[in-house]
Design an enzyme around this catalytic site. Structure first.
Site, PDB file in Angstrom:
ATOM      1  N   HIS A 174       8.566  -7.535  -3.277  1.00 23.19           N
ATOM      2  CA  HIS A 174       7.324  -8.055  -3.878  1.00 23.19           C
ATOM      3  C   HIS A 174       7.558  -9.417  -4.535  1.00 23.19           C
ATOM      4  CE1 HIS A 174       4.726  -4.520  -3.388  1.00 23.19           C
ATOM      5  NE2 HIS A 174       5.864  -3.846  -3.420  1.00 23.19           N
ATOM      6  N   CYS A 192       5.491  -5.890   1.677  1.00 23.52           N
ATOM      7  CA  CYS A 192       5.788  -4.452   1.632  1.00 23.52           C
ATOM      8  C   CYS A 192       5.065  -3.715   2.755  1.00 23.52           C
ATOM      9  CB  CYS A 192       5.471  -3.905   0.243  1.00 23.52           C
ATOM     10  SG  CYS A 192       6.194  -2.287  -0.029  1.00 23.52           S
ATOM     11  N   TYR A 193       4.081  -2.856   2.425  1.00 28.81           N
ATOM     12  CA  TYR A 193       3.354  -2.183   3.513  1.00 28.81           C
ATOM     13  C   TYR A 193       2.751  -3.215   4.465  1.00 28.81           C
ATOM     14  CZ  TYR A 193      -0.079   0.585   6.066  1.00 28.81           C
ATOM     15  OH  TYR A 193      -0.799   1.168   7.071  1.00 28.81           O
ATOM     16  N   LYS A 246      -6.933 -11.891 -18.582  1.00 28.41           N
ATOM     17  CA  LYS A 246      -7.400 -12.362 -19.895  1.00 28.41           C
ATOM     18  C   LYS A 246      -7.251 -13.876 -20.072  1.00 28.41           C
ATOM     19  CE  LYS A 246      -8.923 -10.674 -23.854  1.00 28.41           C
ATOM     20  NZ  LYS A 246      -9.896  -9.577 -23.919  1.00 28.41           N
ATOM     21  N   ASP A 275     -14.546 -11.324 -23.775  1.00 26.91           N
ATOM     22  CA  ASP A 275     -14.990 -11.011 -22.418  1.00 26.91           C
ATOM     23  C   ASP A 275     -16.510 -11.042 -22.281  1.00 26.91           C
ATOM     24  OD1 ASP A 275     -12.323 -10.605 -22.258  1.00 26.91           O
ATOM     25  OD2 ASP A 275     -12.432  -8.417 -22.196  1.00 26.91           O
ATOM     26  N   GLY A 330       0.860  -1.179   0.000  1.00 29.71           N
ATOM     27  CA  GLY A 330       0.000   0.000   0.000  1.00 29.71           C
ATOM     28  C   GLY A 330       0.893   1.224   0.000  1.00 29.71           C
ATOM     29  N   GLU A 368       5.407 -11.301  -5.733  1.00 32.42           N
ATOM     30  CA  GLU A 368       4.398 -11.575  -6.768  1.00 32.42           C
ATOM     31  C   GLU A 368       4.793 -11.052  -8.142  1.00 32.42           C
ATOM     32  OE1 GLU A 368       4.311  -9.373  -4.442  1.00 32.42           O
ATOM     33  OE2 GLU A 368       3.162  -7.584  -4.915  1.00 32.42           O
TER      34      GLU A 368
END
Ligand code: XMP
Length: 510
Positions: A169, A82-83, A367, A227, A55, A171
């Site tokens: 991070h 992180c945050y 996607k 979509d 964040g 991810e």
């Protein structure tokens, strides 16, 4: 009850990416804003683990997001990122420091100590950092398990409570061993088995919408793109005939596209689908218009009016459904899920219509996940794996005035180019199509002089369509396409290949 992980969102940019990384390990992940779920609710949900997201705030800011520290003692494993790691340290009594000269941004060398979170991770590797604040001292019960040259506590653990915090991070792809770390957390720390599949997402959504939309009439604008098609198939499974799809055929579609969409949804699925054949109307509005932005405006406006007129005929509609996917949500800013976006693939739906709510069943998916869901729902591959096609359709691929004659020429040329590329490309470009330029040139056929249109072929390789490389498709493909186009379509006498990347050009010509 299937295992699942809670991604507790503290305002980070990567919340969906984290959830997606967890799902890639076949464990379901759901995102909740930190204000959207209470401690009791967390207790009741039987989560296998929790991930605190990053964040933009500093934990000492008055307005920064906080959570009840009792969350650390629920007995549920937690990974703070992180945050999220700083908040965990703060809640457990550690000290957070803010110093501009200690900030790190981008690829950073990190040293880790062996342990459960870092099993299989070498002592030194590259991670992705993005922070100003850092954890100065680990709280009681925690030990430091990683450091960088500027960050004394790049990771910490309290294995007794299964609490882990990483300043970087894991991810993002730039963290070399990020996937390994997440794997270690999900399986090693949380003890998950990894049995979740896309079928579970479908089942979960179907049963949710079946109960939430009971007795409601739902309208969905179908474009024939991936979509909205997947959203339609999913909702049809949930509510059947209470769903009505409106497909506005503006006459600017590719060859046989309108019929294909109708055949798929009406024929194959038996859905309530209304195809509005509005070609004549659109062409009338577009007559004489050559300026690209004006074309787009007219099409956008007419699309909305046509859709509105059809919706009105249906009587009371309670819910509008849209095929918004996660990247659309990012583009429109967080929390934009209730806004109807002008860039949406059905071309921007009416804002003034009177709906009780908007439903976006794919808003959490990327996607490729949407495509996977499409396959599972039984949509044909041709539809699920189709290349993107702009809302204004062939209107932005015909330079100058749009006429029925030009549209038919372009449709034929485009179909030939796509067919030859499908047949002969070694690596499929991400988008490939034909453009009808407004230029005519002299040619020769037999002994006679010809004077016909110049058709441009365009093919690009790209990850995100924000930038793109012109695609190095084999000369043989170009040659076959050129020869077939000029032979089969009399009015086209010259074919050129567009070798401009984006930037400076855009993918579409208009
Ligand atoms: P450009 O031409 O901006 O295209 O480089 C990038 C990608 O976006 C698609 N595109 C559109 N899609 N409505 C859409 O739904 C539009 O108005 C529109 N304009 C461009 C384009 O096909 C490419 O994939």
């Amino acid at each position: 009850m299937n295992e699942k992980i809670l991604v507790l969102d503290f305002g980070g940019q990567y919340d969906q990416l984290i959830a997606r990384r967890v799902r890639e390990h076949h464990v379901y992940a759901e995102i909740k804003d930190y204000t959207g779920i209470s401690l009791d609710e967390i207790r009741g949900e039987n989560y296998s683990g929790i991930i605190f997201t990053g964040g933009p705030n500093s934990v000492y800011d008055e307005t920064s997001p906080h959570y009840d520290p009792a969350i650390l003692d629920l007995g549920i494993p937690i990974l703070g990122i992180c945050y999220g790691a700083q908040l965990m340290a703060y809640m457990a009594g550690g000290t957070i420091c803010s110093a501009e000269d200690s900030s790190e941004y981008g690829k950073t060398r990190v040293s880790v100590r062996p342990g459960q979170l870092f099993a299989g991770v070498p002592d030194e590797s590259i991670c992705w950092m993005s922070h100003t604040d850092y954890i100065q001292s680990a709280p009681d019960g925690f030990t430091i398990i990683a450091e960088t040259s500027k960050c004394p506590c790049a990771a910490m653990q309290d294995p007794r409570r299964n609490l882990y915090g990483v300043q970087f991070h894991p991810e993002v792809a730039h963290t070399e061993y990020g996937t390994t770390m997440l794997h270690n957390f999900i399986f090693g720390v949380c003890g998950c088995k990894g049995e979740w599949k896309m079928d579970d997402f479908i089942e979960r959504s179907v049963s949710r919408y079946r109960s939430e939309l009971k007795g409601k009439k739902v309208l969905l604008g179908l474009s024939g793109g991936v979509d909205s098609s997947v959203a339609a198939a999913l909702l049809y499974k949930a509510i059947g005939d209470d769903l009505t799809c409106v497909f506005v055929d503006h006459g600017l579609l590719r060859k046989d596209e309108g019929d294909f969409v109708e055949k798929t949804f009406k024929g194959r699925f038996g859905m309530n689908m209304i195809r509005v054949n509005a070609e004549a109307h659109f062409l009338e509005k577009l007559a004489g218009v050559t300026e690209p932005e004006q074309k787009r405006k007219i099409i956008g406006e007419e699309f909305i009016r046509t859709f509105e007129a059809e919706a009105k005929k249906l009587g009371k509609i309670h819910v509008l459904a849209q095929g918004t996917i996660y990247p659309d949500v990012v583009e429109s800013g967080k929390g934009g899920s209730a806004t109807i976006k002008s860039h949406h693939n059905v071309g921007g739906l009416p804002e003034r219509m009177d709906f009780e709510r908007i439903v976006e069943p794919l808003a959490d998916l990327f996607k490729d996940e949407v495509r996977e869901a499409g396959v599972k729902l039984g949509l044909p591959d041709e539809l699920v794996y189709r290349q993107p096609f702009p809302g204004p359709g062939l209107a932005v691929r015909i330079i100058g005035e749009i006429t029925k004659e030009k549209l038919d020429l372009l449709r034929d040329a485009d179909a030939i180019f796509r067919e030859e590329t499908d047949r002969g490309a070694v690596r499929m470009p991400n988008q490939y199509f034909a453009v009808l330029t407004d230029m005519r040139s002299v040619g020769v056929k037999g002994d006679a002089r010809t004077y016909g249109y110049t058709c441009a072929l365009r093919a690009v390789d790209t990850d995100d369509f924000m930038t793109a490389q012109w695609s190095r498709i084999p000369y043989e493909v170009l040659e076959r396409a050129s020869s077939r186009i000029t032979n089969e379509i009399g009015q086209i006498t010259r074919v050129v290949y567009d070798i401009t990347s984006k930037p400076p050009a855009t993918v579409e010509w208009e």
